[in-house]
Design an enzyme around this catalytic site. Structure first.
Site, short mmCIF file in Angstrom:
data_model
loop_
_atom_site.label_atom_id
_atom_site.label_comp_id
_atom_site.label_asym_id
_atom_site.label_seq_id
_atom_site.Cartn_x
_atom_site.Cartn_y
_atom_site.Cartn_z
N CYS A 1 5.75 2.50 7.00
CA CYS A 1 4.55 2.88 7.39
C CYS A 1 3.81 2.10 6.09
O CYS A 1 3.54 1.00 5.97
CB CYS A 1 4.36 4.42 7.44
SG CYS A 1 5.19 5.40 6.10
N SER A 2 3.42 3.05 4.99
CA SER A 2 2.36 2.51 3.93
C SER A 2 2.53 3.30 2.63
O SER A 2 1.46 3.47 1.86
CB SER A 2 0.89 2.38 4.42
OG SER A 2 0.43 3.76 4.90
N CYS A 3 3.68 3.98 2.59
CA CYS A 3 3.82 4.76 1.24
C CYS A 3 3.34 4.09 0.08
O CYS A 3 4.00 3.00 -0.16
CB CYS A 3 5.36 5.35 1.23
SG CYS A 3 5.82 6.36 2.52
N CYS B 1 6.82 -0.58 1.58
CA CYS B 1 7.36 0.70 2.49
C CYS B 1 7.34 0.04 3.83
O CYS B 1 6.34 -0.41 4.56
CB CYS B 1 6.16 1.66 2.61
SG CYS B 1 6.44 2.82 4.01
#
Lengths: 100, 203, 100
Positions: B112-114, B109
């Site tokens: 962000c940090s999906c 991702c």
């Protein structure tokens, strides 16, 4: 120049640091607070992302993951009129006095 | 927040300023009746209970049950429901992508940090790092090499940048020589990193 | 499937699409490194509330079709070192796409 959060393809020669840390209590809880507030319709994931992206680039790059979540939580709760910065300052000072 | 919960946070080392603010915010929200310490703890427990073992069970089932695999790849929500794993009704949704001898998938991702938390739990630190987010899209083979994985040049790499409402889980190739193993034994072979795609199980 | 509160699905699987270029002041989910590039619709992922609205307290309507778009790595990165057939799959909302 993309925004600081938009990292895809940025020149970066540093090897990936594969060290993993065990999440501490406060990290688990701030993650959980976000989810509880989401379940109650108080904040959305997209608002949280927007708040994180609004951090100054130097903070975006230097804060740890859950420090950013904390900063975003504070931004959103103040924006929504749920908490004030002064209240958070006072509570943090009180907790420090109690030994945290 | 009750006094008991505050005491839980008292350690030898003073908390950092930001950590302290997170505790202060939770305490204020509790004071205002917007949440309870128990609700927060329940959510912590829920996330603590989600681990890569969940994803590994799904992978092992897909390896041993071709019909399940077909359902999983076509409609993960109903297939996972069969295993008692629920995907949110609206978002995020989950897609499972299958590796083959000729095709390898890597998930990142960049914004962000999906991450497929519903099957793997909280992401590892490196998945959220600026270096991984920068390089996984532009140099996936170099990133995999750092994890000890060297793919044949003629194996195609598809990188998945999960920018939006989809989360991705990689279905790794079943290692050779595992024909006699039970589903449970197979699940024990499946690593978190192979389900992100930075490694293969056969290496 | 569309409803009155969803944008009509415009691109079939296999359609050639170009990712729009832009950096609006509000939150958005289209990374800079794919902007201006041309790819092919791999699949429709569903129709979701618009994060650009949700991030700022809106209702996310009309919902936006979300596509998984396939781009060639050698188009994205001039000195890409891997297999020339390597691709990147990225999820893009319909209003960030135009016919190519």
């Amino acid at each position: 120049m993309p925004a600081a959060h938009d990292r895809g393809g940025w020149p970066d020669d540093t090897p990936i640091d594969r060290t993993e840390h065990e999440y501490s209590d406060w990290e688990r809880r701030v993650d959980a607070v976000h989810q509880v507030l989401a379940a109650q319709g108080i904040r959305t994931t997209d608002e949280m992302r927007r708040a994180i992206e609004s951090l100054p680039p130097e903070q975006y790059e230097s804060l740890s993951y859950y420090e950013k979540w904390t900063a975003a939580l504070e931004i959103l709760l103040i924006e929504k009129g749920i908490l004030t910065a002064a209240e958070i300052d006072a509570k943090a000072a009180e907790l420090r006095q109690r030994g945290l | 927040m009750t006094a008991t919960h505050v005491e839980d946070h008292v350690h030898d080392q003073p908390m950092s300023e930001v950590a302290l603010r997170s505790v202060a915010i939770e305490a204020l929200l509790a004071d205002k009746g917007l949440l309870t310490a128990d609700q927060v703890q329940q959510q912590v427990n829920l996330m603590d209970g989600r681990t890569p073992a969940d994803g590994a069970r799904v992978v092992a089932r897909a390896w041993t049950d071709a019909a399940f695999k077909a359902r999983l790849l076509a409609d993960s929500r109903s297939a996972l429901a069969e295993m008692g794993i629920s995907i949110p009704a609206e978002t995020p949704h989950l897609a499972v992508v299958e590796n083959t001898d000729d095709l390898h998938h890597l998930v990142v991702c960049t914004l962000c940090s999906c991450y497929p938390r519903m099957l793997l739990g909280r992401p590892p630190d490196w998945y959220k790092s600026l270096a991984y987010r920068a390089r996984a899209v532009s140099d996936p083979r170099g990133v995999m090499a750092e994890f000890g994985t060297t793919l044949p040049t003629d194996t195609r790499v598809d990188v998945l940048d999960s920018t939006a409402d989809m989360r991705y889980l990689v279905l790794p190739c079943r290692p050779a020589g595992t024909e006699g193993m039970s589903e449970e034994e197979l699940a024990g072979l499946v690593t978190r990193d192979s389900m992100i795609g930075v490694t293969r199980l056969s290496d | 499937m569309t409803t009155i509160s969803s944008e009509t699905v415009r691109y079939p699987d296999g359609a050639a699409v170009r990712v729009r270029v832009g950096a609006p002041a509000h939150h958005f989910r289209t990374p800079a490194y794919i902007q201006g590039h041309t790819g092919v619709v791999d699949a429709l992922c569903g129709t979701y509330p618009n994060p650009e609205s949700l991030a700022h307290g809106g209702d996310g309507l009309p919902r936006q079709p979300l596509y998984r778009v396939r781009l060639r790595q050698t188009d994205l990165w001039p000195d890409y070192a891997g297999n020339p057939d390597d691709t990147l799959l990225v999820d893009v909302y319909q209003h960030w796409l135009e016919p190519a």
